[in-house]
Design an enzyme around this catalytic site. Structure first.
Site, mmCIF file in Angstrom:
data_model
loop_
_atom_site.group_PDB
_atom_site.id
_atom_site.type_symbol
_atom_site.label_atom_id
_atom_site.label_comp_id
_atom_site.label_asym_id
_atom_site.label_seq_id
_atom_site.Cartn_x
_atom_site.Cartn_y
_atom_site.Cartn_z
ATOM 1 C CG ASP A 58 -4.891 -6.005 -6.168
ATOM 2 O OD1 ASP A 58 -5.326 -7.156 -6.230
ATOM 3 O OD2 ASP A 58 -4.822 -5.352 -5.099
ATOM 4 C CD GLN A 102 -11.169 -2.538 -0.682
ATOM 5 O OE1 GLN A 102 -11.413 -2.349 -1.874
ATOM 6 N NE2 GLN A 102 -10.079 -2.088 -0.106
ATOM 7 C CG HIS A 157 -3.969 4.043 -3.229
ATOM 8 N ND1 HIS A 157 -5.136 4.025 -3.973
ATOM 9 C CD2 HIS A 157 -3.979 2.894 -2.501
ATOM 10 C CE1 HIS A 157 -5.806 2.910 -3.710
ATOM 11 N NE2 HIS A 157 -5.128 2.209 -2.824
ATOM 12 C CD GLU A 171 -1.482 -3.146 -6.473
ATOM 13 O OE1 GLU A 171 -0.498 -3.790 -6.063
ATOM 14 O OE2 GLU A 171 -2.594 -3.145 -5.900
ATOM 15 C CE1 TYR A 228 -4.242 1.390 0.663
ATOM 16 C CE2 TYR A 228 -3.482 2.114 2.823
ATOM 17 C CZ TYR A 228 -4.443 2.090 1.832
ATOM 18 O OH TYR A 228 -5.628 2.775 2.028
ATOM 19 C CB THR A 245 -3.452 1.792 -5.956
ATOM 20 O OG1 THR A 245 -4.288 0.671 -5.731
ATOM 21 C CG2 THR A 245 -3.990 2.625 -7.097
HETATM 22 MN MN MN Z 1 -3.868 -3.664 -4.347
#
Ligand code: MN
Length: 448
Positions: free
Chosen positions: A241, A248, A141, A209, A136, A368
């Site tokens: 991804d 989520q 992001h 990504e 991450y 991301t």
């Molecule tokens: Mn991801």
């Protein structure tokens, strides 16, 4: 870390004419690995050169490579090759440059026994990916998404101390071109206190990504030092991804993403080696003066000066209507890998710092890649968001992406094709590219 050498020279040209075209992703300075097969040829390890593939097994069988590489090139995945020490990786690259350079005495032989047009092959996954962990690492992001899911507390206090990650799903990683089925899942109850629904994901998204393949592994119980981390990195690939944002939102607390991510991830068939990337290494992200320094185990001078990678990334969208009406894919995002707060060396070091063993072919996802500006946001969740925290997820106030057919998108529709590209360029070195990472969204099925 790989040093610049003769294989990076801008002056090199190849007898494979298409490799000398200025727009090619695969000049002789790149030489990305892939695994491919054709109707007449079983799966083999290959190298991209212009619009062709050099079949390395055929090269080995023709006696054109050192016998040291014979065994690893018999395999139908890159794992044993990835496990070789960097000095051997370099020897193989040097030899392939000799074979493919203009004036090579082997050119005729190679052209007849080892060269295959890329358009005639099926690509396979380049290696057996034993484990996949997703990070991450873009602070932009993390801040954008954090402010949607947790308006009061966007960036959690650990972010600037730890490369945040979670264990992803390796079994559902597919190679570019594989269609992606929209998942079905549990969604947040419409009213608090009522039951959740189970239906097709409505907020279907991609994540731009980069995947880093582990080369040499480390033993269980031992950790990789930051100074050695680069020697455990084999190369990079483009990674999508795919993410189901509504699934989520309901499932992610307290343990993190699960089914919203595990249904599929797409990678490009090409692995661009760390050695090919040597000319494009740059300083790590410039942290704000008030930001904490990373703890010692995550810091080194080499990582500060060269841990970054000057890699440009692009996302394109092509809808079925656009395709029918003859439109080209539309550019949605142009981002830079230099926007990552953490380097891959720091991610790999942190991953192994508890003694966790990484194995050749394991993949680390960067997270991301988003920059500071709207046009550099690496997923639709961020691209169509206006910073309105009350309408963070579905939100009628999202600003849709406008397409040349008059269509609009806030998230992906069935039939949409998402295409990633990536490349490194500078004045002093030949531009190298990553090929494409492509996936088309299929409608959800009742069967799920
Ligand atoms: Mn991801």
């Amino acid at each position: 870390m790989y040093a610049l050498n003769a294989t990076h020279s801008q002056d090199l040209i190849s007898w494979v004419e298409s490799a000398n075209q200025p727009e090619t992703d695969f000049p002789i300075q790149n030489l990305p690995y892939c695994v491919f097969q054709t109707s007449d040829n079983p799966a083999s390890i290959g190298i991209g050169i212009g619009d062709q593939i050099l079949n390395l097994r055929a090269c080995a069988e023709a006696g054109l490579l050192s016998p040291d590489f014979e065994t690893v090139l018999q395999h139908v995945n890159l794992n044993p090759l990835m496990a070789l020490p960097p000095v051997q990786q370099s020897q193989l690259r040097k030899r392939i440059v000799e074979l493919l350079s203009q004036g090579s005495p082997e050119a005729d032989k190679l052209a007849s026994v080892a060269l295959v047009p890329q358009t005639s092959v099926d690509f396979l996954l380049p290696c057996n990916i034993g484990d996949y962990s997703d990070f991450y690492a873009s602070v932009f992001h993390a801040t954008n998404v954090g402010s949607m899911f947790r308006p009061d507390n966007p960036l959690l206090p650990n972010y600037k101390h730890i490369p945040i990650g979670y264990h992803g799903r390796a079994s559902s990683i597919v190679v570019s071109g594989t269609p992606i089925r929209r998942p079905v899942g549990q969604l947040t109850p419409a009213e608090p206190g009522t039951a959740p629904t189970r239906e097709a994901c409505k907020l279907f998204d991609y994540e731009l990504e980069v995947g880093c393949f582990v080369g040499q592994g480390n033993q269980l119980g031992e950790s990789v030092l930051i100074e050695d981390a680069e020697s455990h990195m084999f190369g990079l690939t483009l990674l999508n991804d795919w993410s189901a944002r509504d699934i989520q939102k309901w499932e992610y607390q307290p343990l993190g993403p699960f089914l919203a991510k595990s249904f599929a991830s797409t990678i490009s068939p090409w692995v661009v080696t760390m050695e090919a990337l040597a000319p494009f290494r740059c300083a790590e992200f410039q942290r704000d003066a008030e930001d904490p320094r990373p703890l010692d185990y995550l810091a080194s001078d080499t990582n500060s000066q060269f841990g970054g990678i000057d890699l440009q990334l692009e996302v394109y969208l092509l809808t079925e209507q656009m395709q029918q009406q003859g439109f080209e894919p539309q550019l949605l995002t142009r981002g830079s890998f230099t926007n990552l707060y953490w380097t891959f060396a720091q991610m790999l070091t942190h991953h192994s710092s508890n003694g966790c063993n990484l194995r050749p072919g394991d993949m680390l996802g960067s997270g991301t890649v988003s920059g500071q500006t709207r046009d550099s946001r690496g997923c639709m969740l961020e691209l169509t968001w206006d910073g309105d925290q009350q309408n963070a997820l579905p939100g009628s106030q999202r600003t849709p992406i406008k397409l040349p057919t008059g269509e609009e998108r806030k998230f992906l529709a069935d039939g949409d094709t998402v295409i990633f590209r990536g490349f490194c360029e500078s004045n002093e070195h030949r531009r190298i590219g990553f090929g494409i990472c492509l996936g088309k969204v299929l409608s959800a099925t009742q069967a799920m």
